[in-house]
Design an enzyme around this catalytic site. Structure first.
Site, PDB file in Angstrom:
ATOM      1  N   VAL A 169       3.982  -6.097  -6.516  1.00  0.00           N
ATOM      2  CA  VAL A 169       4.276  -6.422  -7.906  1.00  0.00           C
ATOM      3  C   VAL A 169       3.002  -6.960  -8.531  1.00  0.00           C
ATOM      4  CG1 VAL A 169       5.681  -7.826  -9.469  1.00  0.00           C
ATOM      5  CG2 VAL A 169       6.660  -7.012  -7.311  1.00  0.00           C
ATOM      6  N   CYS A 170       2.710  -6.515  -9.738  1.00  0.00           N
ATOM      7  CA  CYS A 170       1.588  -7.033 -10.513  1.00  0.00           C
ATOM      8  C   CYS A 170       0.287  -6.906  -9.703  1.00  0.00           C
ATOM      9  CB  CYS A 170       1.887  -8.474 -10.939  1.00  0.00           C
ATOM     10  SG  CYS A 170       0.877  -9.081 -12.315  1.00  0.00           S
ATOM     11  N   THR A 171      -0.518  -7.966  -9.641  1.00  0.00           N
ATOM     12  CA  THR A 171      -1.812  -7.885  -8.966  1.00  0.00           C
ATOM     13  C   THR A 171      -1.706  -7.859  -7.447  1.00  0.00           C
ATOM     14  OG1 THR A 171      -2.016 -10.275  -9.230  1.00  0.00           O
ATOM     15  CG2 THR A 171      -3.147  -8.897 -10.849  1.00  0.00           C
TER      16      THR A 171
ATOM     17  N   THR B 130      -0.111  -1.822 -11.800  1.00  0.00           N
ATOM     18  CA  THR B 130      -0.270  -3.271 -11.742  1.00  0.00           C
ATOM     19  C   THR B 130      -0.144  -3.782 -13.171  1.00  0.00           C
ATOM     20  OG1 THR B 130      -1.672  -5.067 -10.903  1.00  0.00           O
ATOM     21  CG2 THR B 130      -2.798  -3.222 -11.946  1.00  0.00           C
TER      22      THR B 130
ATOM     23  N   GLY C 162       4.703  -3.044 -12.172  1.00  0.00           N
ATOM     24  CA  GLY C 162       3.722  -3.531 -13.125  1.00  0.00           C
ATOM     25  C   GLY C 162       3.706  -5.051 -13.186  1.00  0.00           C
TER      26      GLY C 162
END
Length: 230
Positions: free
Chosen positions: A102-104, A122, A152
């Site tokens: 998830v994300c970074t 990301t 994202g």
């Protein structure tokens, strides 16, 4: 459909807690699911929200995951240079049914060499940097490439977990969980993505520039290390 599901997520200092807790709130409701949160040691880990999370296991003692999940936060960029953490990710990914972020958290997968030639996403403000790690950046809330599933930014983790729930247990189970957690987003503003109608385009540009400036040196170091190791 699996009769049981073991989810192993990593926690680390500077984690964005919703990247972790949002998806786990969904995945924990799957039939027979067990959740483990791993770190070097079982000790409180300070999140970027100012409170701490306590892991349930260490890297050394963690069971093999069916679903390996790497959440994000600025601390994920520091994790790219943590050799023990990267070794743990590689070991787990080698036998996991699904490798996710998830994300970074995607940058941790990239630093571990797991994104080469694969589509991934990301947070929008750092998306272009994924290409330095050999990934094919794709801006979407959830991106699937084989057994790699990436979400994202932050709230996308809930979407990612529901997509995964439907993949493993069927859409009816996923729909029941979505209803149970009342996941029915109706935000007060249309400013939740760079394409939003109420988004200040200058703000998008400045936020992206700031994140690139902050994160590019760390991602570039990880990319260089991958090249020298290959």
């Amino acid at each position: 459909m699996m009769s049981a599901l073991r989810v192993v997520a990593i926690a680390f200092p500077g984690i964005t807690q919703l990247d972790l807790t949002g998806p786990l709130q969904v995945l924990a409701k799957l039939p027979g699911a067990t959740i483990d949160v791993a770190w070097h040691r079982i000790e409180p880990i300070l999140t970027d929200s100012g409170f701490s999370i306590l892991p349930s296991t260490s890297f050394e003692s963690a069971p093999q995951a069916d679903v390996l999940m790497i959440p994000g936060g600025q601390g994920a960029l520091e994790l790219m240079e943590d050799e023990a953490a990267l070794a743990f990710v590689r070991r787990q990914a080698a036998h996991a049914r699904y490798v996710t972020s998830v994300c970074t958290g995607a940058f941790v997968l990239g630093a571990a060499g797991l994104l080469r030639g694969r589509r991934a996403t990301t947070h929008w403000a750092s998306l272009s940097l994924l290409s330095l790690l050999g990934a094919i950046p794709e801006q979407d809330r959830v991106v699937r490439d084989g057994n790699l599933v990436t979400g994202g930014g932050v709230t996308s983790g809930i979407d990612f977990a529901l997509v995964l729930a439907a993949e493993i247990y069927g859409s009816e189970v996923a729909k029941e969980i979505q209803l149970a957690i009342e996941y029915d987003p109706q935000p007060p503003f249309t400013s939740g993505s760079p394409a939003g109608a109420e988004v200040d385009k200058d703000l998008v540009a400045s936020m992206s520039a700031a994140m690139i400036e902050l994160r590019e040196p760390q991602v570039a170091r990880a990319a260089h290390k991958l090249l020298t190791e290959s």
